[in-house]
Design an enzyme around this catalytic site. Structure first.
Site, PDB file in Angstrom:
ATOM      1  N   ARG A   1       0.756  -1.297  -0.118  1.00 37.17           N
ATOM      2  CA  ARG A   1       0.143  -0.089  -0.086  1.00 37.17           C
ATOM      3  C   ARG A   1       1.017   1.239  -0.054  1.00 37.17           C
ATOM      4  O   ARG A   1       0.911   2.003  -0.936  1.00 37.17           O
ATOM      5  CB  ARG A   1      -1.094  -0.043   1.177  1.00 37.17           C
ATOM      6  CG  ARG A   1      -2.151   0.994   1.190  1.00 37.17           C
ATOM      7  CD  ARG A   1      -1.651   2.391   1.529  1.00 37.17           C
ATOM      8  NE  ARG A   1      -1.014   2.569   3.102  1.00 37.17           N
ATOM      9  CZ  ARG A   1      -0.421   3.538   3.467  1.00 37.17           C
ATOM     10  NH1 ARG A   1      -0.509   4.441   2.947  1.00 37.17           N
ATOM     11  NH2 ARG A   1       0.026   3.475   4.674  1.00 37.17           N
ATOM     12  N   ASP A   2       1.663   1.531   1.053  1.00 38.08           N
ATOM     13  CA  ASP A   2       2.383   2.852   1.205  1.00 38.08           C
ATOM     14  C   ASP A   2       3.397   2.803  -0.021  1.00 38.08           C
ATOM     15  O   ASP A   2       3.765   3.511  -0.334  1.00 38.08           O
ATOM     16  CB  ASP A   2       3.142   2.902   2.684  1.00 38.08           C
ATOM     17  CG  ASP A   2       3.196   4.334   3.149  1.00 38.08           C
ATOM     18  OD1 ASP A   2       3.827   5.409   2.195  1.00 38.08           O
ATOM     19  OD2 ASP A   2       3.265   4.721   3.992  1.00 38.08           O
TER      20      ASP A   2
ATOM     21  N   HIS B   1       4.730   4.334  12.739  1.00 42.11           N
ATOM     22  CA  HIS B   1       5.162   4.248  11.284  1.00 42.11           C
ATOM     23  C   HIS B   1       5.975   5.350  10.694  1.00 42.11           C
ATOM     24  O   HIS B   1       5.513   6.316  10.794  1.00 42.11           O
ATOM     25  CB  HIS B   1       3.449   4.551  10.549  1.00 42.11           C
ATOM     26  CG  HIS B   1       3.368   4.624   9.236  1.00 42.11           C
ATOM     27  ND1 HIS B   1       2.845   3.557   8.440  1.00 42.11           N
ATOM     28  CD2 HIS B   1       3.689   5.505   8.339  1.00 42.11           C
ATOM     29  CE1 HIS B   1       2.876   3.642   7.300  1.00 42.11           C
ATOM     30  NE2 HIS B   1       3.379   4.925   7.179  1.00 42.11           N
TER      31      HIS B   1
ATOM     32  N   HIS C   1       8.836   6.930   8.401  1.00 41.89           N
ATOM     33  CA  HIS C   1       9.355   7.084   6.944  1.00 41.89           C
ATOM     34  C   HIS C   1      10.870   7.565   7.256  1.00 41.89           C
ATOM     35  O   HIS C   1      11.311   7.953   8.350  1.00 41.89           O
ATOM     36  CB  HIS C   1       8.909   8.143   6.194  1.00 41.89           C
ATOM     37  CG  HIS C   1       7.344   7.542   5.613  1.00 41.89           C
ATOM     38  ND1 HIS C   1       7.402   7.185   4.258  1.00 41.89           N
ATOM     39  CD2 HIS C   1       6.222   7.569   6.360  1.00 41.89           C
ATOM     40  CE1 HIS C   1       5.996   6.763   4.165  1.00 41.89           C
ATOM     41  NE2 HIS C   1       5.320   6.967   5.322  1.00 41.89           N
TER      42      HIS C   1
ATOM     43  N   CYS D   1       4.167   9.428   0.390  1.00 38.36           N
ATOM     44  CA  CYS D   1       2.787  10.114   0.119  1.00 38.36           C
ATOM     45  C   CYS D   1       2.869  10.920  -0.878  1.00 38.36           C
ATOM     46  O   CYS D   1       3.498  11.983  -0.650  1.00 38.36           O
ATOM     47  CB  CYS D   1       2.048  10.440   1.515  1.00 38.36           C
ATOM     48  SG  CYS D   1       0.707  10.968   1.335  1.00 38.36           S
TER      49      CYS D   1
ATOM     50  N   ASN E   1       9.397   4.252   3.424  1.00 38.95           N
ATOM     51  CA  ASN E   1       9.328   3.721   4.758  1.00 38.95           C
ATOM     52  C   ASN E   1      10.486   3.238   5.248  1.00 38.95           C
ATOM     53  O   ASN E   1      11.413   2.679   4.508  1.00 38.95           O
ATOM     54  CB  ASN E   1       8.202   2.718   4.580  1.00 38.95           C
ATOM     55  CG  ASN E   1       6.895   3.065   4.461  1.00 38.95           C
ATOM     56  OD1 ASN E   1       6.174   3.609   5.641  1.00 38.95           O
ATOM     57  ND2 ASN E   1       6.302   3.310   3.007  1.00 38.95           N
TER      58      ASN E   1
END
Ligand code: HMG
Ligand code: MG
Length: 306
Positions: A17-18, A209, A211, A242, A251
């Site tokens: 996803r990310d 989470h 990055h 993003c 990430n």
């Protein structure tokens, strides 16, 4: 020196996803499915699979339903999907998702850029999402982006992060993932914010989470471990970012995280070599070497093994 850190850590893999949402060239659906299946075989308990967001916002993930239909779901593995509103929730239900993630931020400017809402409006949008999750026996996770800094607003007050975290918990999410969306945090910021978050949510309902835009993600993990955090999001290969957070790079790489945790004697249940192979598969699909430092070192000696 590290006796007090958790003996077991949950790693939430967010690469599909990310990782993919920030890639301009559309990756074929079959390759996304194969990537997720490789990750499933590596032993993760949670793999964030895709997003049911506007295809205009994230064209890369317009095939979310096809991805969910194509993956082989392993018993005992959660495959959360991002959902910004009721429309996305209905698509997620139709696609057979069992876990969803709602996402807002601690800064108004980022929330506007990312989901075209105020923070208050985002909670109004999440209410029917979480209600539908309850009706369908699904669970919901929550994200707080820009917890350590905002690409538009700059500094973000810890009180804003605590406020949004508390509101997500009140909404009924099972876990809140605190996002360093643009990878600006340093360990002193972790030390200042995390104890307050643990006091609010409890360590078992908190994830980080991070990055790795400025190379501080692993240092931040080590600081957070010492404060009792036991859940971390990361992406195979270190892909990610993003599109609505200018300058946000990948990430924290799952391989780098697992290597450090293994060295610290922390159990994850995840096979590091299998993650290297999954990341190498994604690198081939994207046509470039991925940023994970551990993977680059391992692949240099594994030859063509993946
Ligand atoms: P909007 O334009 O304000 O919404 O977008 P709208 O309600 O006016 O809808 C516009 C169009 O999109 C309409 O279509 C809707 O039907 C459609 P039209 O009538 O014009 O043809 N639409 C949808 N289609 C499919 N699925 C949906 C959906 N919703 C509306 N769910 C919206 C608002 C929230 C939809 C949009 O801004 C959006 O989808 N944003 C998502 C952005 C995103 O995915 N960002 C990345 C994820 S967050 C992140 O990466 C941070 C994180 O990793 C943590 C961290 O690092 O900090 C989680
Ligand atoms: Mg992210």
């Amino acid at each position: 020196m590290f006796e007090s850190i958790p003996r077991r850590v949950r790693v939430v893999e967010v690469g599909p996803r990310d990782g993919l949402q920030n890639e301009k060239a559309i990756v074929p659906t079959a390759e996304k499915i194969a990537f997720i299946d490789l990750l499933s075989a590596a032993g993760f308990g949670v793999i964030e699979a895709t997003s049911f967001v506007s295809p205009r916002a994230i064209p890369q993930l317009a095939d979310a339903a096809e991805v969910m239909a194509g993956i082989t779901r392993r018993e005992g593995v959660d495959y959360p999907v991002l959902v910004p509103n009721e429309k996305g929730m209905r698509r997620a239900i139709d696609a057979g998702a069992r876990v969803v993630a709602v996402f807002t931020a601690a800064s108004e400017a980022f929330t506007r850029a990312n989901i075209n809402m105020t923070i208050d409006e985002s909670f109004a949008a999440f209410r029917p999402v979480v209600a539908l999750a309850g009706e369908h026996g699904m669970r919901a996770r929550g994200y707080v982006s820009t917890a350590f800094g905002c690409p538009y607003q700059g500094a973000v007050a810890p009180e804003a992060v605590l406020d949004v975290t508390g509101r997500l918990l009140d909404l009924g999410v099972y876990e809140v993932s605190i996002g360093d969306t643009i990878g600006v945090a340093t360990p002193d910021q972790i030390a200042a914010l995390v104890p307050r978050l643990i006091a609010l949510a409890g360590a078992d309902r908190l994830a980080l989470h991070l990055h790795d835009t400025r190379g501080t993600a692993l240092a931040n993990v080590l600081a957070a471990l010492q404060l009792g955090v036991g859940t971390f999001d990361s992406a195979a290969g270190g892909v990610g970012g993003c599109p609505f957070a200018p300058g946000a790079a990948g990430n924290l790489a799952t391989e780098d995280l697992l290597y450090m945790l293994r060295g610290l004697g922390v159990e994850t249940g995840i096979d590091l070599d299998a993650v290297v192979r999954a990341g190498a598969f994604l690198g081939k699909a994207l046509g470039r070497a991925l940023p994970s430092k551990y993977a680059q070192a391992a692949l240099a000696t594994m030859g063509d093994a993946p």
